[in-house]
Design a protein around this motif. Sequence first.
Motif, PDB file in Angstrom:
ATOM      1  N   LEU A   2       0.779  -1.399   0.078  1.00  0.00           N
ATOM      2  CA  LEU A   2      -0.057   0.092  -0.115  1.00  0.00           C
ATOM      3  C   LEU A   2       0.769   1.219  -0.072  1.00  0.00           C
ATOM      4  N   GLU A  21       5.691   2.953   1.577  1.00  0.00           N
ATOM      5  CA  GLU A  21       5.058   1.891   1.195  1.00  0.00           C
ATOM      6  C   GLU A  21       5.026   0.917   2.394  1.00  0.00           C
ATOM      7  N   VAL A  53      -9.264   5.492   1.151  1.00  0.00           N
ATOM      8  CA  VAL A  53      -8.596   4.597   0.724  1.00  0.00           C
ATOM      9  C   VAL A  53      -9.192   4.756  -1.029  1.00  0.00           C
ATOM     10  N   LEU A  65      -8.018  -4.268   2.541  1.00  0.00           N
ATOM     11  CA  LEU A  65      -7.571  -3.311   1.968  1.00  0.00           C
ATOM     12  C   LEU A  65      -7.144  -3.692   0.350  1.00  0.00           C
ATOM     13  N   ALA A  69      -3.338  -0.050  -3.044  1.00  0.00           N
ATOM     14  CA  ALA A  69      -4.235   0.980  -2.857  1.00  0.00           C
ATOM     15  C   ALA A  69      -3.389   2.007  -2.099  1.00  0.00           C
ATOM     16  N   THR A  70      -4.107   3.176  -2.354  1.00  0.00           N
ATOM     17  CA  THR A  70      -3.287   4.463  -1.619  1.00  0.00           C
ATOM     18  C   THR A  70      -4.239   5.030  -0.425  1.00  0.00           C
TER      19      THR A  70
END
Length: 80
Positions: A2, A21, A53, A65, A69-70
């Motif tokens: 992520l 990250e 998200v 998640l 994803a950010t």
Amino acid sequence: MLTVRYFAGARAAAGGVTSEEIAAGSLEELARVLTDRHGERLGLVMKAASFLVDGLTCHDRRAVLPAGATVDVLPPFAGG
């Protein structure tokens, strides 16, 4: 993995890091990993923070998640 982006007080609590990250499957797990990495100050921010998200508000800290994803960490803001 992520991408986690920090804003305002979350950035300060993460030692000035703007993004990084992280491997985590849920917001709950993400909070644990980030607290271990950056300390209890960020852990306290994470407890009160809101999360986006991929640009969408996520209130379920146990939701899975998506990979890649950010996650935006948005601490409570002061002011009016």
